[in-house]
Design an enzyme around this catalytic site. Structure first.
Site, PDB file in Angstrom:
ATOM      1  N   LYS A 164       0.830  -1.217   0.000  1.00  0.00           N
ATOM      2  CA  LYS A 164       0.000   0.000   0.000  1.00  0.00           C
ATOM      3  C   LYS A 164       0.859   1.259   0.000  1.00  0.00           C
ATOM      4  O   LYS A 164       0.493   2.270  -0.574  1.00  0.00           O
ATOM      5  CB  LYS A 164      -0.941   0.005   1.203  1.00  0.00           C
ATOM      6  N   ARG A 223      -7.171   0.509  16.685  1.00  0.00           N
ATOM      7  CA  ARG A 223      -7.616   0.755  15.326  1.00  0.00           C
ATOM      8  C   ARG A 223      -8.593  -0.388  15.049  1.00  0.00           C
ATOM      9  O   ARG A 223      -9.581  -0.524  15.773  1.00  0.00           O
ATOM     10  CB  ARG A 223      -6.435   0.825  14.336  1.00  0.00           C
TER      11      ARG A 223
HETATM   12  C1  LIG Z   1       0.000  -0.644   6.787  1.00  0.00           C
HETATM   13  C2  LIG Z   1      -0.175  -1.900   7.521  1.00  0.00           C
HETATM   14  C3  LIG Z   1       0.936  -2.723   7.782  1.00  0.00           C
HETATM   15  C4  LIG Z   1       2.354  -2.333   7.412  1.00  0.00           C
HETATM   16  O1  LIG Z   1       2.908  -1.485   8.391  1.00  0.00           O
HETATM   17  P1  LIG Z   1       4.445  -1.026   8.308  1.00  0.00           P
HETATM   18  O2  LIG Z   1       4.623  -0.209   9.526  1.00  0.00           O
HETATM   19  O3  LIG Z   1       4.605  -0.251   7.041  1.00  0.00           O
HETATM   20  O4  LIG Z   1       5.258  -2.260   8.326  1.00  0.00           O
HETATM   21  C5  LIG Z   1       0.713  -3.925   8.405  1.00  0.00           C
HETATM   22  N1  LIG Z   1      -0.529  -4.310   8.782  1.00  0.00           N
HETATM   23  C6  LIG Z   1      -1.617  -3.552   8.565  1.00  0.00           C
HETATM   24  C7  LIG Z   1      -2.947  -4.050   8.987  1.00  0.00           C
HETATM   25  C8  LIG Z   1      -1.476  -2.320   7.930  1.00  0.00           C
HETATM   26  O5  LIG Z   1      -2.553  -1.570   7.725  1.00  0.00           O
END
Ligand SMILES: *Cc1c(COP(=O)(O)O)cnc(C)c1O
Length: 367
Positions: free
Chosen positions: A42, A137
């Site tokens: 993403k 979250r």
């Molecule tokens: C964005 C996201 C990640 C990745 O997080 P990083 O800090 O970039 O490693 C992992 N899990 C979920 C659910 C996310 O939304």
């Protein structure tokens, strides 16, 4: 992809070799204690060039929060399993079943909808249940998990393949030894009570580095979802560089469009700036003020660190103003910046910023 016709007034240079190195090292590092990595795409808007680099360096599951990014990677021929990282919206369930192999879920209404659509297509959609472990979250409250699983087991279009939790995203809560043990325990309970083997016990993200480094027992945790630590080479609790990784795979470069000696304090009665703030200025006398050709519409300007000893004074939507200090910046000069996570997200999302791939060793690049 590269917009070949546009001049590269502002561009991001994406060092493919450094991303490949970081991916390979992290796969080895976490693999040493039995943890598999999902590569989070993403951050780079599902850039198929980067996704292919993940796959060729040992990451075979790609996770993205947007279904359109997953479609884009699939259409580009990226050969991986795709996970929708965010709970699907009720309005996109059809696309989720069609494009994602697995989705992360927290709502029964959504899971029931997924099941109905999967049945229609004569398939079974796999789901990972996200559990709320304190970061506040997404997630099912741990006390509700058993009842939740019981309901889902009645549905024939979906299959629970794992549970997961997320940390350090909203509440800044650390994935501590205790949190990881709690998640392991929940996984064990679900497996035992429902005779339901969980392929994925996904303990978190780039913030889990310190836990993993220190722990002697990973318990049932067998998966992490990594974005930032691959891209920027840092863990994300203190943003410390991870030994052996590159922290400079992305460089943001823009061009000076004005450079003049001017005062450091505005002249005249002041009201609000472009964003409704009442700006304050420190008088540092006459300075060289250079303007670079990007602004807050393109980048999270506060997330940029200049490579030279110059200072970002601020920005409006399309201008960023620098105190060039002792650097004699001139019109046409290119200025380099290192982006943090927020800046990287914005840079990759801006259609005004050209994406240029460097240090490409083989023919992974599509455009
Ligand atoms: C964005 C996201 C990640 C990745 O997080 P990083 O800090 O970039 O490693 C992992 N899990 C979920 C659910 C996310 O939304």
């Amino acid at each position: 992809m590269i917009a070949t016709a546009a001049p590269a007034t502002s561009r991001v240079e994406i060092n493919i070799g450094k991303i490949a190195h970081n991916a390979e090292k992290l796969v080895q590092f976490y693999g040493s204690k039995g943890i598999e990595i999902m590569g989070v795409t993403k951050t780079v808007c599902g850039d198929p060039n980067i996704a292919k680099i993940f796959v060729s360096n040992g990451i075979h599951i790609l996770a993205d929060s947007k279904i359109e990014n997953i479609k884009k990677m699939r259409d580009a021929g990226v050969n991986a399993q795709f996970v929708l990282l965010r709970s699907p919206a009720l309005s996109e369930l059809d696309a989720v079943v069609k494009s994602a192999d697995i989705s992360m879920n927290t709502e029964l209404a959504v899971i029931r909808g997924l099941s109905t659509i999967a049945e229609k297509y004569n398939t079974v959609h796999e789901i990972i249940l996200m559990v709320e472990m304190g970061d506040l979250r997404e997630g099912i409250m741990p006390a509700d998990l058993e009842g939740f699983v019981q309901e889902i087991l009645k549905l024939s279009g979906v299959k629970i393949v794992g549970i997961g939790a997320n940390f350090a995203c909203f509440g800044g809560v650390k994935p501590s030894e205790k949190k990881m043990a709690d998640l392991s325990k929940l996984a064990g309970l679900i497996e035992l009570k429902f005779s339901l083997p969980l392929s994925y016990v996904s303990g978190g993200n780039s913030a889990n580095y310190n836990w993993f480094t220190a722990t002697e027992n990973i318990g049932k945790i067998n998966n992490l979802r990594l974005g930032e630590s691959i891209y920027l080479g840092r863990e994300t609790l203190d943003r410390k560089a991870i030994p052996g990784l590159f922290t400079d795979a992305f460089t943001f470069i823009s061009e000076v469009i004005e450079s003049k000696i001017k005062p450091s304090v505005p002249d005249g009665e002041t009201g609000q700036d472009a964003f409704g703030n009442q700006p304050k200025f420190r008088d540092r006398g006459l300075i060289r003020r250079a303007i670079v050709a990007f602004g807050s519409q393109d980048v999270l300007v506060t997330g940029l660190t200049p490579e030279l000893d110059i200072e970002i004074l601020g920005s409006s939507s399309d201008h960023t103003i620098l105190d060039a200090k002792d650097v004699n910046l001139q019109v046409g000069d290119q200025v380099k910046f290192s982006p943090n996570y927020g800046a990287l997200l914005a840079i990759m999302s801006s259609s005004y910023i050209t994406k240029k791939y460097t240090n490409v060793k083989d023919n992974h690049i599509l455009t």
